[in-house]
Design an enzyme around this catalytic site. Sequence first.
Site, PDB file in Angstrom:
ATOM      1  N   SER A 447       0.567  -1.316   0.172  1.00 43.74           N
ATOM      2  CA  SER A 447       0.242  -0.337   0.344  1.00 43.74           C
ATOM      3  C   SER A 447       0.969   1.908   0.423  1.00 43.74           C
ATOM      4  CB  SER A 447      -0.587   0.082   1.105  1.00 43.74           C
ATOM      5  OG  SER A 447      -1.681   1.253   1.436  1.00 43.74           O
ATOM      6  N   ASP A 448       0.372   1.862  -0.944  1.00 43.51           N
ATOM      7  CA  ASP A 448       0.631   3.300  -1.328  1.00 43.51           C
ATOM      8  C   ASP A 448       0.376   4.389  -0.093  1.00 43.51           C
ATOM      9  OD1 ASP A 448       2.043   6.202  -1.977  1.00 43.51           O
ATOM     10  OD2 ASP A 448       0.326   6.219  -1.874  1.00 43.51           O
TER      11      ASP A 448
END
Length: 1010
Positions: A447-448
Amino acid sequence: MVSSYLPHYAANGSNAATSRTRSSTPPASTYFTTYAEDPDQEPIPTPGAQTHFAFSSTLVRRQPESPILGKGNFHPLSPVEGLVDRVLGKERELGIEGGRAPPPSHQEVTSSSKFAHMTIEQTVSYFRTSSTAGLSSGAIPALRAHHGYNEFTVSSPEPAYIKFAKNIYESPLILLLFASAFISAVMGNIDDAVSITIAILIVLTVGFVQESRSEKSLESLNKLVPHHCHIIRDGQQHHLLANELVPGDIVKFSVGDRVPADIRLVSAVDLEIDESNLTGETRPARKNTEPVPGSGDVMGLMSVPVGPSERTCIGFMGTLVRSGEGSGIVVGTGKDTEFGIIFEMMQEVSEKRTPLQLSMDELAKQLSILSFGIIGVICLIGLWQQRGWLEMFTIGVSLAVAAIPEGLPIVTTVTLALGVLRMAKRKAIVKKLPSVEALGSVNVICSDKTGTLTKNEQTVTEAYIVDESIAVESLRSPPSNPNPALLKTLHIGSICNHAFKNEEGATVGQATDVALLNVLDVFGLPDQRSSFEIKGERPFSSETKSMAVSGIQKGGSDRRELYYMKGSIEAVLQRCKFYFVSEESTPGLDASTRAVILKRAEEVASRGLRVVASAYGYGSVDSIDGQSGSTPNLVFTGFQAMMDPPRKGVADAVSLLQSGGVQVIMITGDAEQTALSIARQLGLRVQAGSGSCLTGAMIDQMSERQLQERVGSITVFARTTPKHKMAIISAFQNRGAVVAMTGDGVNDAPALKMADIGISMGKGGTDVAKEAADVILVDDNFGTILSAVEEGKSIFHNIQNFLAFQLSTAVAALSLITLSTLFQLANPLNAMQILFINILMDGPPSQSLGVDPADRSVMNRPPRKKDAPIINNRLITRVLFSAAMIVLGVLFIYMYELSDGSMSRRDQTMTFTCFVFLDLVSAIQNRGLACGLLQNRMLLTTVSVSLMVQLGLIYLPFMQAVFQTESLGSRDLFTLICLAGTSFSLHEARRTYERKLETSTDYSMMGEYV
């Protein structure tokens, strides 16, 4: 939105950067009415502009590079020299010495990285331009002929019939079913051929329509915004379309503008640019005109280029100016920009098949082998019994066709489509049906951070006054009696501020100013600027690291001019002699108190928070800032600490995902300490120290093999670029993981496309990220991923339940026919009865198994492995058990009825009804192990309807004539009901055993994951 700042996209399939011509697509200026009449007037789009500039949802591989022009080579601006270079095939490189080793695979030397190390004078000289007058109009045609337009070229969408055809020839199971339909037609079984063909067409149509609807949903997210900019040519300022820019142009921009190309800054006045969609950095980047320090040749190039976040003298295409103003030289357009490189990376990523699609492909192969095996066995039986080859081959082919579960594709498609609809209600758009189930196989989520795990907005989370800290984020209501020093700190933060509320009521401006205004709402305080008359101001600068204003409090009795200051803790403290306790008490700021304040500020900063200190005094800005050699009599009030905080619910979702065997990884462009601090707040499995973190610089020094070995123990990746993200995903995939990637920025797009499942944010996500993703979270809620994973796991189990029922019915029917053929006995079922059983097998009872409600404990089970077959040992055992129940029950009735030596219509009715009763029991008992008897109401309804139809076949005269049945007495029905009850009880015992076995298996598998 990306549509508001990306250059124009040509809708044709040519590569403007390669061909250097625009024969098939007219220039963008033709789509704006006022451009030709008055270049200085803001362009107005024509009705046809929407089609020309619409962002294509299809990304294709780039065309081969021109053998003459090459890639990314810059030529001087003189048309003559440029022509000579092209004829002679020369390449003008930016001082790259012969024999120098190429950069690491994760880094790429781009135009912005080259010119970031060059001075303004070197850049101006290189492009033969002027920082004040710009290019001459005569140089533009040659430059455009070489560099092309400032736009990206993508192909037109595939025609609908090609997309439809791909769904056929890319699916082995569909091809197998078509072969089955063809053989059935050749052998005269037209009804089977027609039913199979209709089922296939329904499957293809449902899938095609769903994916088309998803694409149309995405089209509505794209907005057409005329892309224009202010440039200087021939010493005159013009309002020009952004795609008309060429390298060497001088561009000017200010607050609210999008940077139209990659630009080497030549002037920057308090310039801050939001680069979060490119670098992942939450805070706007402060820009200057000084070259980035480097070593090497005369142009200052480094052996390893610095990352985009460190190129402080470069403005990147598509980034937003948050404050200040600036101008610069265009050094990269179109595909030579940082965004252009990201698009090229996206085009190089090919589509991947989901685990379910791979399982279905494998199932098709297994069924093909089974079909040929049945034909072979039947032919061998005929050879042994000295029966005709053609007769036995015909029987074998018929049985082989019957063994193929024609209803599997339609049940799978309907189940996935229902899953898509359920996900839509949970605020998630799924672009392709298999993506729903694939989420259930995900065991790694990369996940960013910015905008995905966090809000992507600076928020004051802590405040400090001498001897007291206030946790602002934990406040649920304004405090009744706040500390005077806290109120003073908040007061100064709101006055030293340029943020404001727009028409929608949202606070806009520089990120720090926005946070200092928003925190007033937490304490129930109004904006203080309305009661303060500003007389003077000193803007923020990188030298002073502070800003100050002076003025008079309106309506007060004290008319002295007040001086308010905010800035870094060091800049503020060094100008203070006192600290604030109350209006009546301002003790002296001794060395020990100063040390306590600094220590507290350092501790807060070490957790990734940004510290903004404040102070006040009496006097004007000029009088106080003009003092030299002495410290002003300023009073320190306190500081506020802000950060980009985690979104609500993310920590809970992360915890549940991790408990379900999913490894959650954070990838960010932020600094290491900031990333680790957020990771700990989210509950990620972070070890003490930095052992759980890798930076982009570390990745650059690793081989693919080394990175693959390390990623298993890493939870946080910091200071990463798009290429780093792709390398990380590739490393996990090479370890056998099914990887989901979440992100919202342009820098996330290549990784979103490369991952097995790409998930983009809907509200805060850029259009590029949405186009590259498989799933879009409309409400930007990370917790929706948890629901999607749960849905995916449930769908796979439902498909397995359906498959167990359908295969057990097929095996039972084939076994009975094979046994009767082998021993040359009367057939227990006639042709019409077999047809009805096939309809029952592929009909409503089997379809309803695909809508079992989600198992509440499904998240306690680890994700299935990527290569796990859809038909596993447990499923085979269940199929054999269910088939044995049907075969033994029918054989019992069959042999009992044959005891008189003949097979009457009543006897065949008994065996037929026994088969249907036991098959309906099998349907009920093949529901999910955690699904109660009354939970799946659709299953109960369809089974009840099927039972009533079966009774109609027995007792209705016209149905008796068609199916060759006879009315059964109450004693016969009682016998069949007893057999069905016995089968139900044995199935229940089997289900109890499977539940215990599943629990123990889940615990052992979860232990392996943990």
